[in-house]
Motif scaffolding. Structure first.
Motif, PDB file in Angstrom:
ATOM      1  N   TRP A 116     -12.661   7.415   0.203  1.00 49.85           N
ATOM      2  CA  TRP A 116     -12.924   7.733   1.345  1.00 49.85           C
ATOM      3  C   TRP A 116     -13.493   7.658   2.274  1.00 49.85           C
ATOM      4  O   TRP A 116     -15.059   8.458   1.907  1.00 49.85           O
TER       5      TRP A 116
ATOM      6  N   HIS B  36       0.560  -1.261  -0.464  1.00 49.21           N
ATOM      7  CA  HIS B  36      -0.038   0.315   0.305  1.00 49.21           C
ATOM      8  C   HIS B  36       0.813   1.163  -0.006  1.00 49.21           C
ATOM      9  O   HIS B  36       0.217   1.923  -0.705  1.00 49.21           O
TER      10      HIS B  36
ATOM     11  N   ASP C 110      -8.956   5.340   4.246  1.00 46.37           N
ATOM     12  CA  ASP C 110      -9.104   4.614   2.779  1.00 46.37           C
ATOM     13  C   ASP C 110     -10.039   3.042   2.802  1.00 46.37           C
ATOM     14  O   ASP C 110      -9.947   2.031   3.228  1.00 46.37           O
TER      15      ASP C 110
ATOM     16  N   HIS D  13      -7.311  -2.052  -2.272  1.00 47.57           N
ATOM     17  CA  HIS D  13      -6.380  -2.556  -1.591  1.00 47.57           C
ATOM     18  C   HIS D  13      -5.776  -1.939  -0.370  1.00 47.57           C
ATOM     19  O   HIS D  13      -4.471  -2.948   0.106  1.00 47.57           O
TER      20      HIS D  13
ATOM     21  N   HIS E  67      -3.461   9.672   1.131  1.00 46.71           N
ATOM     22  CA  HIS E  67      -2.309   9.006   2.208  1.00 46.71           C
ATOM     23  C   HIS E  67      -1.482   9.405   3.075  1.00 46.71           C
ATOM     24  O   HIS E  67      -0.739   8.295   4.255  1.00 46.71           O
TER      25      HIS E  67
END
Ligand code: MN3
Length: 212
Positions: free
Chosen positions: A131, A28, A166, A170, A81
């Motif tokens: 998100w 990630h 998130d 993934h 992120h």
């Protein structure tokens, strides 16, 4: 200047006992986040981004609508992120919040349990990738919201994010398979760094310190 992948604020294996394994973080952070940074750097010249801060780029791409999407996809995900790694820690989460943040959540949501449920629902009901967010809106009130793909509350103009989860697959597939609600419960109860969220509430949100 070029954008760069920020280091994790903990070891890559540090969240494993709290429900986010080393392989998840290696992929990630090291692969997914890094790919957004690389792609964004590839757009600086062609999209005229030179000299702008990451926050400016995200806001302007959001205001540009469909025309801004190629930039927003990469710039938004780089910003998202960058916040995400900061708002987690080993053995985080739970119900012990710094006084300022706890009082604000009580005032604006009626209690921590109500906030957690609203945040989890935002993440669960975001169809497809995106998100869940805790933001400070223009009136200074805390609010839960959600965005799709690489967008965020800066790009939509909704407010200042101080917590983000998130919900792209993934983020949780290795640890929770298809069970997004389980991932979000774990995030809220074992991973959130409430001290960082409290400091972002005080400081007016994350400043990435990055620019093109
Ligand atoms: Mn991600």
């Amino acid at each position: 200047m070029a954008f760069s992948l920020p280091s994790l604020p903990y070891d890559v294996s540090a969240l494993a006992a709290s429900g986010m394994c080393q392989e998840t973080l290696e992929l990630h952070h090291g692969k997914h986040h890094n790919a957004y940074v690389t792609a964004l750097n590839g757009l600086v010249e062609s999209k005229g981004l030179a000299g702008k801060t990451l926050e400016q780029i995200v806001a302007e791409a959001g205001r540009a609508g469909a025309d801004g999407l190629p930039v927003l996809n990469q710039a938004g995900q780089h910003w998202n992120h960058t916040l995400f790694w900061q708002v987690m820690k080993p053995n985080g989460g739970g119900d012990s919040l710094p006084a300022q943040l706890g009082a604000k959540i009580d005032a604006d949501f009626g209690g921590l349990a109500q906030f957690k449920e609203a945040f989890k629902q935002a993440g669960v009901t975001q169809f497809g990738s995106g998100w869940a967010w805790l933001i400070v809106d223009a009136s200074g009130k805390l609010k839960v919201t959600k965005t799709a793909n690489g967008a965020n509350p800066i790009s939509t103009g909704e407010g200042t994010p101080i917590l983000g989860a998130d919900v792209w697959e993934h983020a949780y597939y290795l640890d929770f398979r298809n069970v997004r609600p389980g991932y979000l419960d774990n995030f809220l109860n074992k991973l959130v760094n409430w001290e960082v969220v409290d400091s972002l509430l005080s400081s007016g949100g994350l400043k990435s310190g990055q620019s093109a």
